[in-house]
Design a protein around this motif. Structure first.
Motif, PDB file in Angstrom:
ATOM      1  N   ASP A 286       0.817  -1.225   0.000  1.00  0.00           N
ATOM      2  CA  ASP A 286       0.000   0.000   0.000  1.00  0.00           C
ATOM      3  C   ASP A 286       0.843   1.264   0.000  1.00  0.00           C
ATOM      4  O   ASP A 286       0.317   2.375   0.043  1.00  0.00           O
ATOM      5  CB  ASP A 286      -1.007  -0.005   1.165  1.00  0.00           C
ATOM      6  N   ARG A 287       2.176   1.091  -0.053  1.00  0.00           N
ATOM      7  CA  ARG A 287       3.055   2.268  -0.119  1.00  0.00           C
ATOM      8  C   ARG A 287       4.385   1.850  -0.728  1.00  0.00           C
ATOM      9  O   ARG A 287       4.904   0.765  -0.425  1.00  0.00           O
ATOM     10  CB  ARG A 287       3.297   2.790   1.308  1.00  0.00           C
TER      11      ARG A 287
ATOM     12  N   ASP B 189       8.285   3.071  -0.794  1.00  0.00           N
ATOM     13  CA  ASP B 189       9.068   3.938   0.104  1.00  0.00           C
ATOM     14  C   ASP B 189       9.851   5.001  -0.646  1.00  0.00           C
ATOM     15  O   ASP B 189      10.012   6.117  -0.157  1.00  0.00           O
ATOM     16  CB  ASP B 189       9.999   3.065   0.948  1.00  0.00           C
TER      17      ASP B 189
ATOM     18  N   GLY C 122       0.217  10.327  -0.701  1.00  0.00           N
ATOM     19  CA  GLY C 122       0.608   9.235   0.204  1.00  0.00           C
ATOM     20  C   GLY C 122       0.870   7.920  -0.515  1.00  0.00           C
ATOM     21  O   GLY C 122       1.000   6.866   0.114  1.00  0.00           O
TER      22      GLY C 122
ATOM     23  N   ARG D  78       6.496   7.407  -0.269  1.00  0.00           N
ATOM     24  CA  ARG D  78       6.975   8.193   0.865  1.00  0.00           C
ATOM     25  C   ARG D  78       8.014   9.224   0.423  1.00  0.00           C
ATOM     26  O   ARG D  78       7.930  10.388   0.768  1.00  0.00           O
ATOM     27  CB  ARG D  78       7.581   7.252   1.916  1.00  0.00           C
TER      28      ARG D  78
END
Ligand SMILES: NC(=O)C1=CN([C@@H]2O[C@H](COP(=O)(O)OP(=O)(O)OC[C@H]3O[C@@H](n4cnc5c(N)ncnc54)[C@H](OP(=O)(O)O)[C@@H]3O)[C@@H](O)[C@H]2O)C=CC1
Ligand SMILES: O=C(O)C(=O)[C@@H](O)[C@H](O)C(=O)CO
Length: 277
Positions: free
Chosen positions: A101-102, A104, A132, A135
């Protein structure tokens, strides 16, 4: 083995001083190689849409059993996805394939100057960061002029520039520019793709002096320059060897002597002329 230290990027995020390259690590063997690296203490995995192994990287992250927040995944936008909305869509596609879900750290893989859309792409990256989806945002294979253009046009400096860097191509001027602008240098092909670099007499002499291997001398040189090397190895023993470089220190003269091996790029990867879609 000493743990791999971390530094803080210009956006406040942490970043390891050494990571794992994953180019050509694919399939079940690739996943197992990546899990072995994480077991040995690696926390940074470097992939790209064009490596066609983002799925394997995501699976390795899940299988590793290491807390997601303690691992850092980098991926990259290919040339065919340049453009503001295209960049956002590319990142969403990478998230889907990774199953995470992300992301980096996300990079523009190559500037592709003849296409002329890297500033637009950078605007999309900034938006993706604000949404979002990623990151940290950075670039790869950008020259000083191209970095300057991104900063002047958007006011946002990349957190990282991942570039060809090894003793045959130490990139002194670009590293100095990075330092001035708080951009972290990351070294691709840090072992010069196991070319004759690892048989250089100087590297062997320094290995004997420090009671380490030639590969460890080269990787320690990178970290002492202030760059994060991402050596690729499919072999767990070589992965451990490559990560175990924080227990000795080269002198300034030794670092300079290694840099003096300079002779140029490994292949024709000049970002002003080499383009990848
Ligand atoms: N942004 C960009 O444009 C680019 C990014 N990259 C990234 O950088 C990463 C690393 O670069 P890469 O080109 O793979 O080259 P590297 O310099 O990391 O060299 C990899 C080669 O070295 C061998 N090797 C690794 N460790 C050892 C060791 N201890 N002793 C002897 N041989 C060793 C590997 O073999 P084995 O696996 O058998 O150990 C492999 O053949 C890539 O995987 C990719 O993630 C690379 C190129 C361009
Ligand atoms: O590995 C990468 O990230 C690349 O950009 C590759 O295309 C690499 O440059 C290469 O292998 C070219 O021969």
């Amino acid at each position: 083995m000493n743990a791999i230290p971390t530094v803080i990027l210009n956006d406040g995020a942490w970043f390891p001083e050494l990571g794992l390259g994953t180019y050509n690590l694919r399939g079940e063997e690739g996943i197992e190689a990546m899990v072995a690296a994480i077991d040995s203490g690696y926390r940074l995995l470097d992939t790209a849409v064009n490596y066609e192994n983002e799925g394997e990287v995501g699976e390795a992250v899940r299988r590793s059993g290491v807390d997601r927040d303690k691992l850092l995944v980098t991926s990259k936008i290919p040339g065919r996805h340049h453009g503001r909305q295209e960049a956002i869509d590319s990142i969403k596609g990478s998230l889907d394939v990774l199953g995470l879900d992300r992301i980096d750290l996300h990079l523009i893989h190559w500037p592709n100057p003849s296409v002329g859309r890297y500033v637009e792409t950078w605007r999309g990256m900034i938006e993706a960061r604000d949404l979002g989806l990623v990151r940290s945002i950075g670039v790869s294979n950008f020259t000083e002029d191209q970095l300057t253009e991104l900063i002047e046009e958007t006011g946002v400096a990349p957190a990282v520039n991942q570039v060809e860097l090894h003793p045959y191509f130490p990139q002194e001027a670009l590293r100095a520019f990075h330092r001035t602008h708080g951009i972290r240098t990351e070294s691709w092909s840090p072992l010069a793709r196991r070319s004759e670099l690892l048989t250089e007499q100087l590297i062997h002499e320094l290995a004997t002096v420090h009671d380490v291997t030639p590969t460890q001398v080269v990787l320690r040189w990178h970290t002492q320059l202030g760059s994060t090397p991402i050596p690729k190895s499919a072999d767990p023993d070589r992965q451990r060897e490559n990560a175990d470089v924080f227990g000795f220190t080269l002198t300034e003269d030794q670092v300079a002597a290694i840099s003096a091996l300079e002779r140029g790029r490994l292949w024709d990867g000049d970002p002003l002329t080499h383009e990848e879609m």
